[in-house]
Design an enzyme around this catalytic site. Structure first.
Site: not given
Ligand code: XLS
Ligand code: NI
Ligand code: NI
Length: 441
Positions: A106, A109
């Site tokens: 993501h 992240d």
């Protein structure tokens, strides 16, 4: 093993190799032999194993009752960019030691989201550049990218389904950047998991409006990426609930219908997750069968739920029956369309050694390899296929064939029914099928 970063984070652990099923080495593959050919392809080609950045390098084991227990050395720097680079170093060390070809992420992240949109955009560009370097050093590829449009409080009422247009637009801005990052890193696919796309209460929700917005939004995202030259697949990841009471991407069948309704069926396929299947009261094999029947079996998130409770525990897969059944469908569907197997799984909160994450992934990889080997044997050497076909043999010729070919009308069925009189029962042989699976395991 060449070191890519400056530091070694997983000390004392080398490259994980295949040693065969008689090996006692816990840090070796017992079944996954990347170059072994099964049903016409190497295991490496079948699976395209990927590490999930969020669980393995971000999640520290926090739960609603306590903070994380896994204090990662790469989280030490207080500067966001420095911490993100250390995390990338650790990630690429892990991915290459596992012998994986892929990872998934993501947007946030990779680096902590900043307090403004503009600063977040800058941070993302910096870390994408850094990771591009790590990719070209190591040969590791991006299976898919995605955007986290569910953690930030601004998305508490949804992203593309938010009743406030400005939140929807904010999600659009964020996903544009996540698509850009995915394309910059040569991502092969892009995933939409609609964590907050659903409702907590129907009393304050207009389902029709929200679904129309989501359909339009996804079409706009597709058009943007295609205009930039993105050739990969878009995947929707179904999940019935959690965090919301109800999520619109409930299961394979619901999403296939949605994609057709909004004209997205040619660009979108499904990314299916084991634990989401069981949350929807299905099996993973069911979800895969439905997706394959629509030509939409795109990619898999590998994990498992817990039989004693009902949420997304994201445990590493280890159930040989469950995985074998999934691999039967996988082989019969001709594999995945563009995707691979991403370990969307996390070690338990009380697993706190640096080697635990290796044991977890090794076990997950081996259960897939073993499931594939068993499934291949079932298909190629057991009676399984023949028995299944025999159940439908009345459609191979005569009136049954005429029916399939569209040559009968409803009054023909009436006439046949009348002529046939009462019929003999045909057994479904369920226990025999179950025994075949068990015999080959
Ligand atoms: C959560 C989802 C999530 C997606 C990616 O349940 O599985 O991790 O895979 O956003
Ligand atoms: Ni997932
Ligand atoms: Ni999940």
């Amino acid at each position: 093993m060449a070191l890519i970063g400056n530091k070694e984070y997983f000390k004392g652990i080398g490259e994980i190799k295949y040693e065969g099923k008689d090996s006692d080495n816990p840090l070796a593959y017992k079944y996954y032999n990347p170059e072994q050919v099964v049903a016409g392809k190497t295991m490496r080609e079948h699976f395209k194993f990927a590490v999930a950045y969020w669980h393995t390098f971000c999640g520290q084991g926090a739960d609603p009752f306590g903070p994380g227990t896994q204090n990662f050395p790469w989280d030490q720097p207080s500067d966001a960019v420095a911490a993100a680079k250390e995390k990338a170093d650790a990630a690429f060390e892990f991915i290459t030691k596992m012998g994986f070809d892929y990872f998934c992420f993501h947007d946030f992240d990779l680096i902590q989201e900043a307090s403004t949109f503009a600063e977040s955009e800058k941070r993302l560009a910096t870390i994408v550049d850094y990771i591009k370097g790590k990719q070209s050093e190591s040969g590791v590829k991006l299976l898919w990218g995605t955007a986290n449009c569910f953690s930030n409080p601004r998305y508490m009422n949804g992203a593309s389904t938010n009743p406030d247009f400005n939140v929807l637009a904010r999600a659009g801005g964020q996903i544009k950047l996540a698509l850009d990052a995915t394309m910059a890193l040569d991502g092969e696919n892009y995933v939409f998991w609609g964590g907050r796309e659903g409702y907590m209460s129907l009393l304050n929700t207009n389902i029709k409006k929200e679904l129309d917005h989501m359909g339009r939004f996804l079409g706009m995202a597709r058009d943007y990426a295609r205009a930039q030259g993105f050739k990969g697949n878009f995947f929707i990841e179904p999940k019935p609930m959690e965090p919301m009471k109800h999520q619109y991407d409930f299961d394979s069948a619901t999403v296939a219908g949605f994609l057709h309704q909004y004209g997205l069926q040619d660009d979108f396929k499904l990314n299916l997750e084991f634990n989401h299947a069981t949350l929807a009261n299905h099996t993973m094999q069911h979800e895969m069968e439905v997706a394959a029947s629509h030509g939409m079996l795109g990619s898999l998130d590998a994990n498992r739920g817990d039989y004693q409770n009902g949420w997304d525990t994201d445990q590493f897969p280890n159930n040989i029956t469950e995985v074998t059944e999934a691999m039967i469908t996988f082989l019969k569907a001709g594999g995945l369309q563009g995707g691979g197997i991403n370990f969307d799984a996390k070690i338990r909160r009380n697993s706190t050694d640096m080697d635990d994450v290796f044991h977890a992934h090794i076990g997950g990889v081996d259960i897939f390899a073993r499931g594939l080997l068993v499934a291949d044997k079932i298909i190629s050497s057991s009676q399984y296929d023949a028995l299944r076909e025999k159940r439908y043999s009345s459609f191979d010729s005569g009136k049954g064939k005429d029916f399939e070919d569209g040559k009968l009308d409803f009054t023909d069925l009436y006439q046949i029914a009348k002529d046939n009189g009462e019929l003999e029962l045909q057994s479904g042989k369920q226990e025999l099928f179950e025994n075949i699976i068990n015999q080959y395991i």
